[in-house]
Scaffold this motif. Structure first.
Motif, short mmCIF file in Angstrom:
data_model
loop_
_atom_site.label_atom_id
_atom_site.label_comp_id
_atom_site.label_asym_id
_atom_site.label_seq_id
_atom_site.Cartn_x
_atom_site.Cartn_y
_atom_site.Cartn_z
N LEU A 36 0.82 -1.21 0.00
CA LEU A 36 0.00 0.00 0.00
C LEU A 36 0.86 1.26 0.00
O LEU A 36 0.34 2.37 0.08
N THR A 55 2.62 2.37 2.37
CA THR A 55 2.63 2.99 3.70
C THR A 55 2.96 1.90 4.70
O THR A 55 2.58 0.73 4.51
N THR A 57 -1.25 6.10 2.35
CA THR A 57 -0.92 5.31 1.16
C THR A 57 -0.64 6.27 0.02
O THR A 57 -1.20 7.36 -0.05
#
Lengths: 263, 348
Positions: free
Chosen positions: B237, B239, B275
């Motif tokens: 993602l 993140t 994200t």
């Protein structure tokens, strides 16, 4: 073939063995005559219990509190629109000093109705009642959607829960205060007290005999003016706890004087 | 010793002879692989881990349909003016193109509407992590004064007057409408908002031509030690879901971020690392939506941030040529998933 015979005879032997091991008695751990060795229940004897209620009679300086009415509090004309709080972890202290936990764990207390059941409590003499204003941490940060409407921990209107913090509002006071001394309470305020650090434990001495002879009621006064002692209602009257910790702490420190046994 | 050789007595009980048809019923019910059943109602992008699904909220097609209907229904706001979809628009990867979306009566809150792409995977919701599940998160926009300004009790009462909702809710959850199913239906729909079909994904899956030279160079820069973007923006993602202060601002008084939840002064200015999937589709940026362009953010990082006291030590100055800056932006744009923003499956 031999194995089969052994198996069948084993089953019979076990069945006989089980029959021989049956011991008559009371198998309910909650009963007075519970027998841990018993495996055939022949009847249990239970402690006599009766429903106990707790009433919270709401007052402001001795006058009955009605939401929407205006009172003079700390010298300031103040309309109280919502006065709600949570009571939990309720324990009755008996004559031997033991705590009996009330079956009803959470009360959402409003001015009306002001009568709440604590569930069935064993008969006997009690000397005090202990409870928390607020909600234990695990439940406080649980999922409120698990409770149906009408449950104390379910959704309420007005809100008794902060979604963004995922925690309950332990004590909610909404109203309007006279902020400019013109006699008209027109400055809307909100005092929403919550988060784990703001749970307050209370013990109230109270002699109550639970029996079938009487109504079994703890009569309490909720003296709402006590919560405002030291609060500058005209000028500093709003806290959602985290955004005004000073005001939230004043109210928290006033909670021990808030609920008192009825005179 | 003796008993161990014996067939468990309950199996020999005559009662259980009557159980046999039920055993078959139970066995046949279990033979439906729940994963297979769920695969039919959502598509997991290649390379994505299994969708985290709470035990008390299994996903079904009927539940997603109910959740989608609620998501796009203005009945969720006090004056029936806005829905979840008013601020989470599919064309912007379920975010909004304004700094702070207006709530009921034009009320303005203080945070930028986040993209809902892949929200199923977040360990905590909201920019400050204040709510633990998609289910509990539903209460937040519903009841926030500056958003829908409504109340769950009043919403349930409203929906119970709607014959279609009464019937659909009963079909999915059984019984009368309760908060339980409202939040679970919406959460189930949100869990299916999966976005994993960007050019970058195609490249990761072996299509070497999915990224052009500029995008590939931007990718190298992004994950380089020199820039270190990938220190926080990593994983599928992009993140790591940690809470960081990136030092874009020098004053976080208006929104202290994570400190609102933890009350820890060391958390002032910290927000969940967002994200970067669909990042070029979700302008404006930062928690308050006050930043218009990705270039602006890169330039702030390049000078090492504001130096705010809680700023992450990972934010260190770097230099970029104009071409490198262009390449880095090209890479970020390659994270756009145009399938996601046009998939009729997600639309009302």
């Amino acid at each position: 073939m031999f194995k089969n015979k052994l198996l069948i005879s084993s089953v019979f032997l076990l069945a006989i063995g089980l029959q021989a091991c049956k011991r008559e008695g009371c198998t309910d751990p909650n009963a007075l005559n519970y027998d841990a060795n018993a495996n055939k229940d022949v009847g249990c004897i239970y402690e006599a219990v009766h429903e106990v209620e707790m009433h919270f009679h709401p007052y402001v300086h001795g006058d009955a509190l009605f939401e929407g009415n205006t009172y003079t509090i700390e010298g300031v004309a103040t309309t109280l629109n919502y006065c709600r709080f949570y009571v939990s972890n309720i324990r009755l202290v008996n004559a031997a000093g033991e705590e009996i936990v009330a079956p009803e764990h959470y009360l959402y207390v409003q001015p009306d109705p002001d009568e709440y059941s604590l569930g069935d409590i064993p008969d006997g003499d009690y000397t005090a009642i202990r409870f928390d204003i607020g909600i234990d941490s695990a439940t406080n940060h649980g999922d409120p959607s698990l409770y149906p409407l009408g449950d104390p921990l379910g959704a309420q209107s007005p809100n008794m829960h902060w979604g963004w913090l995922n925690g309950y509002i332990f004590l909610r006071i909404d109203g309007e205060a006279d902020s400019n001394a013109d006699g008209t309470p027109d400055d809307a305020f909100e005092m929403h007290i919550g988060t784990d650090d703001f749970l307050v434990s209370v013990e109230i001495p109270y002699d109550l005999t639970v029996s079938d002879q009487t109504e079994n009621i703890f009569h309490m006064d909720a003296n709402w003016e006590q919560l405002f002692v030291g609060v500058d209602l005209a000028n500093d009257n709003t806290s959602h706890t985290t955004d005004n910790l000073t005001l939230a702490n004043i109210i928290k420190n006033n909670i021990p004087n808030f609920i008192q046994a009825e005179d | 010793m003796f008993q161990s050789k014996v067939i468990p007595s309950f199996l020999l009980s005559p009662v259980c002879i009557f159980c046999i048809p039920f055993y078959f019923l139970i066995l046949s019910a279990c033979s439906v692989d729940p994963d297979l059943k769920e695969d039919a109602v959502y598509t997991l992008p290649e390379g994505f881990p299994p969708l985290p699904i709470p035990d008390d909220n299994p996903i079904t097609a009927e539940k997603i349909a109910l959740g989608k209907k609620l998501f796009f229904d203005t009945a969720l706001s006090i004056d029936s003016a806005i829905s979840c979809g008013s601020c989470h628009k599919q064309q912007f990867a379920f975010s909004d193109d304004v700094a702070v979306s207006p709530g009921v009566e034009g009320r303005i809150g203080f945070r930028n509407a986040p993209s809902l792409a892949n929200v199923a995977y977040y360990p905590e919701l909201l920019k400050d992590g204040g709510t633990p599940t998609l289910e509990t998160q539903v209460f937040v926009p519903l009841e926030t004064h500056e958003e829908m300004g409504f109340n769950m009790v009043l919403l349930v009462e409203r929906l119970r007057k709607d014959a279609a909702y009464v019937q659909e809710y009963n079909a999915v959850f059984g019984g009368e409408i309760q908060p339980f199913g409202i939040v679970r239906a919406i959460a189930a729909y949100e869990r299916t908002l999966l976005s994993g079909y960007s050019a970058y994904d195609a490249y990761l899956q072996g299509d070497n031509h999915a990224l052009n030279a500029s995008e590939k160079n931007g990718m190298q820069l992004f994950f380089s030690d020199r820039l270190g973007c990938g220190n926080c923006h990593n994983g599928f993602l992009l993140t790591d879901n940690s809470y960081q202060c990136d030092g874009y601002f020098s004053d976080y008084t208006a929104d202290p971020g994570r400190e609102r939840i933890t009350f820890d002064p060391a958390d002032i200015g910290k927000f969940r690392v967002p994200t970067l999937r669909n990042i070029a589709l979700t302008a404006p940026y930062m928690h308050d939506g006050s930043v218009a362009s990705l270039e602006d953010i890169i330039d702030t990082y390049a000078v090492g941030g504001s130096g705010f006291e809680n700023q992450s030590t990972l934010i260190q100055p770097f230099t970029l040529t104009n071409e490198e800056r262009t390449d880095l932006i090209s890479f970020l744009v390659s994270l756009n998933d145009y399938t996601f923003i046009s998939d009729p499956e997600f639309a009302p």
